[in-house]
Design a protein around this motif. Sequence first.
Motif, mmCIF file in Angstrom:
data_model
loop_
_atom_site.group_PDB
_atom_site.id
_atom_site.type_symbol
_atom_site.label_atom_id
_atom_site.label_comp_id
_atom_site.label_asym_id
_atom_site.label_seq_id
_atom_site.Cartn_x
_atom_site.Cartn_y
_atom_site.Cartn_z
ATOM 1 N N GLY A 116 -19.845 -18.664 4.726
ATOM 2 C CA GLY A 116 -19.050 -19.890 4.643
ATOM 3 C C GLY A 116 -19.751 -20.955 3.808
ATOM 4 O O GLY A 116 -20.769 -20.687 3.158
ATOM 5 N N TRP A 117 -19.209 -22.182 3.812
ATOM 6 C CA TRP A 117 -19.782 -23.266 3.011
ATOM 7 C C TRP A 117 -19.738 -24.585 3.792
ATOM 8 O O TRP A 117 -18.990 -25.504 3.464
ATOM 9 C CB TRP A 117 -19.045 -23.394 1.666
ATOM 10 N N GLU A 155 -14.512 -12.640 2.821
ATOM 11 C CA GLU A 155 -15.565 -13.664 2.967
ATOM 12 C C GLU A 155 -16.777 -13.102 3.708
ATOM 13 O O GLU A 155 -16.625 -12.486 4.763
ATOM 14 C CB GLU A 155 -15.002 -14.887 3.695
ATOM 15 N N SER A 175 -18.224 -20.621 -0.933
ATOM 16 C CA SER A 175 -18.408 -19.544 0.047
ATOM 17 C C SER A 175 -18.840 -18.261 -0.646
ATOM 18 O O SER A 175 -18.747 -18.135 -1.868
ATOM 19 C CB SER A 175 -17.098 -19.301 0.802
#
Length: 388
Positions: free
Chosen positions: A194-195, A191, A206
């Motif tokens: 983020g979202w 990752e 993400s």
Amino acid sequence: MSGVFADVQALVEELGRTVVSEYASDVDEKARFPSEAFEAFKANKLLSAYVPEKFGGHGLSISELCKLCEILGAYCASTAMIYAMHQIQVACLVHHGQTSSWFQQYLRDLVEKQFLLASATTELGVGGDLRSSVCAIEKNGDSFVLNKQAPVISYALDADAILVTCRAHADAPASDQVHVLVKKEDCSFAEIAGWDTLGFRGTCSSGYELKSKGHCDQIIPAPFVDILAQTMHPVSHLTWGSLWTGLASDSVHRARQAVRHAHKRNPNAPPVSSLRLSEVDEQLFSMRSGLYREIEEYKTLLAEGNPDAFSNFGFSIRTNNVKLRCSEMLVDIVGRALMIVGIMGYKNDSPLSLGRHIRDAYGAAIMVNNDRIRGHNATMQIAMRERS
Ligand SMILES: Cc1cc2nc3c(=O)[nH]c(=O)nc-3n(C[C@H](O)[C@H](O)[C@H](O)COP(=O)(O)OP(=O)(O)OC[C@H]3O[C@@H](n4cnc5c(N)ncnc54)[C@H](O)[C@@H]3O)c2cc1C
């Protein structure tokens, strides 16, 4: 309307009213994947709605598919957006993969196992420019390795496969692109973003450093420039426009409920807000009319089967206009509905709340930024000779 579609439409209405609606607030609040809705869609084979009947799918038309997106958009825009994004990828395989025995079998497997497809076009360094890639596929015999810095991949961790754009080889220019299906089991995801967003929280979009490998048969046997012009561009804007229309129609529906309550309280005089309701319903009418006209045009072009027709400037501009108009009218319509509903729309915990609607509405114009799209239209407007 075909008999098959009447049944599918009734089923999607029913699922929308029940499972999609029931979990919409929780999906939004927790920014989580709408797993209950997608379990129900898979159980009813709705992920293969656009796959031709010869591979076992429902074989729905583009207009029928758009109608399903519109229905779902009225209940949960995140769920509808994931459904639309998946169907865009399915359409790419249906329109451009059928000359390959590997993709024929994949379509059969998708019907049987109800695979969910995600997309990685956006890339660090090129942003939302779909026609440029930094990453390149690296072939070694029959196999490949493909790594991409993707700042946004919706529902990547819940998907079964991701369709990735990249340069056709290490020395290819940014615009010489292919479209490659990578299977979840052949991917690793680190990752990078983020979202935690205002809206479309349930899309779980993400960003990842995506590392993948596979067999060269997984490269769709058509240049990405053709896939984009003939399928991804029109199907994206038409399915998105449809789900945004569903979201707008639910906002107007909530406004109508508020006006009806006001009328019941004072039946002797029509509430002032009834005039506002009429106005916002006109806006919804315009939004839907432009969208439906373009869905019909695209359906006709698909039936005619002339691949050159899709690169016509008039068609491209009208397709872009659907995205521009629907995304901007959506914000206007939800805002007008909020003025009509008033405090009960402003509250998050009211049955007439428009909080999620307004937050989702603002995502539409930035999902492939409207300025970028208007920029393309501006260039085509100057070059176009015919009347629009
Ligand atoms: C809910 C949601 C889900 C998404 N899911 C996915 C997904 O699954 N997969 C995926 O690949 N992407 C996804 N995206 C990303 C999306 O498709 C766009 O690529 C992304 O929103 C563009 O981001 P950007 O604003 O940084 O980039 P840009 O489009 O590059 O825009 C950045 C800024 O530059 C300006 N600009 C850039 N180019 C031009 C130009 N030519 N003319 C005029 N102005 C220009 C724009 O006005 C804007 O202000 C998603 C986005 C959203 C909102």
